[in-house]
Enzyme design. Structure first.
Site, short mmCIF file in Angstrom:
data_model
loop_
_atom_site.label_atom_id
_atom_site.label_comp_id
_atom_site.label_asym_id
_atom_site.label_seq_id
_atom_site.Cartn_x
_atom_site.Cartn_y
_atom_site.Cartn_z
N LYS A 1 -12.41 -58.18 -67.94
CA LYS A 1 -12.64 -57.11 -66.97
C LYS A 1 -12.79 -57.71 -65.56
CE LYS A 1 -14.51 -54.27 -70.65
NZ LYS A 1 -15.47 -53.22 -71.07
N ASN B 1 -11.18 -59.45 -73.15
CA ASN B 1 -10.96 -58.72 -71.90
C ASN B 1 -12.11 -59.06 -70.95
OD1 ASN B 1 -10.44 -56.92 -69.84
ND2 ASN B 1 -10.97 -55.10 -71.02
N GLU C 1 -10.83 -48.14 -79.39
CA GLU C 1 -12.10 -48.43 -78.74
C GLU C 1 -12.79 -47.10 -78.44
OE1 GLU C 1 -11.21 -50.45 -75.04
OE2 GLU C 1 -10.13 -48.69 -74.35
N GLY D 1 -19.63 -51.34 -74.17
CA GLY D 1 -20.71 -51.82 -73.32
C GLY D 1 -22.06 -51.20 -73.58
N HIS E 1 -6.65 -48.86 -71.17
CA HIS E 1 -8.06 -49.06 -71.50
C HIS E 1 -8.85 -47.83 -71.09
CE1 HIS E 1 -12.12 -50.73 -71.44
NE2 HIS E 1 -11.66 -51.70 -72.22
#
Length: 247
Positions: free
Chosen positions: A13, A11, A165, A171, A95
């Site tokens: 982003k 991903n 997730e 992150g 997400h």
């Protein structure tokens, strides 16, 4: 029933320009002998170009979100049909960044899943708890509730994946322990079987949240982990391939 083929999806982003296509091409070159399915989900403006660059390779291209409607007065949004028309074959939906920043609910995610199916896209549906919910002992209840609320009955017999997730691991460099990941993935699997019968055993359950080459092997070989949804580490071919090759 045999275990589902692992899926490693990157991903990107809101990262990547035309020059970044070189990284995608390097992934395709390095993933020729991969034991997993491999996909990259770039920003929508790169999907068509990436699809052309990766044509004939084993790497699929996906979108990062899709509107529930086929068309209409939704300035700035992208329909699932548009993603498919640009060359995407998968799409990430629900997400945690969409849920948190844009207030997406389980029912909206379910509507988007229906849109993805309508357009012939394979949905990767994301679920996950916040740190506060985990500390309160509510993680399993929250996540299995998201699975039930975000996966419409229309998915029966269709190809799709669920990505767990934990919001607090995205992150941050933090990851749950392997036993915590396994506990959650087993709970998700049980919910999928409850919803879809034996077919629920064939759905890949991906782990997402600070996956990197250094921890990929341990995570990917944990019980009921059927792949990974990779964020920052998917932007560089060397890092992403390190995860792909850990399967």
């Amino acid at each position: 029933m045999t275990a589902p083929t692992p899926l490693i999806a990157g991903n990107w982003k809101m990262n990547g320009l035309a020059a970044s296509l070189a990284e995608a091409k390097a992934v395709a070159e390095g993933a020729k002998a991969a034991r997993a399915r491999v996909a990259i989900c770039p920003p929508s403006v790169l999907i068509e170009r990436m699809s052309r660059e990766l044509a004939g390779s084993a790497v699929a291209v996906g979108g990062q979100d899709a509107h529930a409607e086929e068309s209409g007065a939704y300035t700035g949004d992208v329909a699932a049909e548009m993603l498919a028309d640009a060359g995407a074959t998968l799409v990430i939906l629900g997400h945690s960044e969409r849920r948190a920043t844009y207030g997406e609910t389980d029912s909206l995610v379910a509507a988007k899943v229906k849109a993805a199916l309508r357009a012939g896209l394979e949905p990767i549906v994301c679920v996950g708890e916040t740190l506060e919910q985990r500390k309160a002992g509510e993680a399993l209840k929250v996540v299995t509730g998201q699975v039930r609320g975000s996966l419409p009955a229309d998915l029966a017999g269709k190809a799709f994946a669920v990505a767990y997730e934990p919001v607090w691991a995205i992150g941050t460099g933090l990851t749950p322990t392997t036993p915590e990941i396994e506990e959650m993935h087993r709970a998700i699997r049980a919910t999928l079987v409850e919803m879809f019968g034996e077919a629920g055993r064939a759905v890949p359950i991906l782990y997402g949240g600070s996956v990197k080459p250094s921890n990929a092997a341990e995570i990917l070989h944990a019980d009921e982990v059927g792949g990974a949804l990779v964020g920052g580490a998917s932007l560089k071919a060397a890092d992403f391939l390190g995860i792909v090759n850990a399967v």
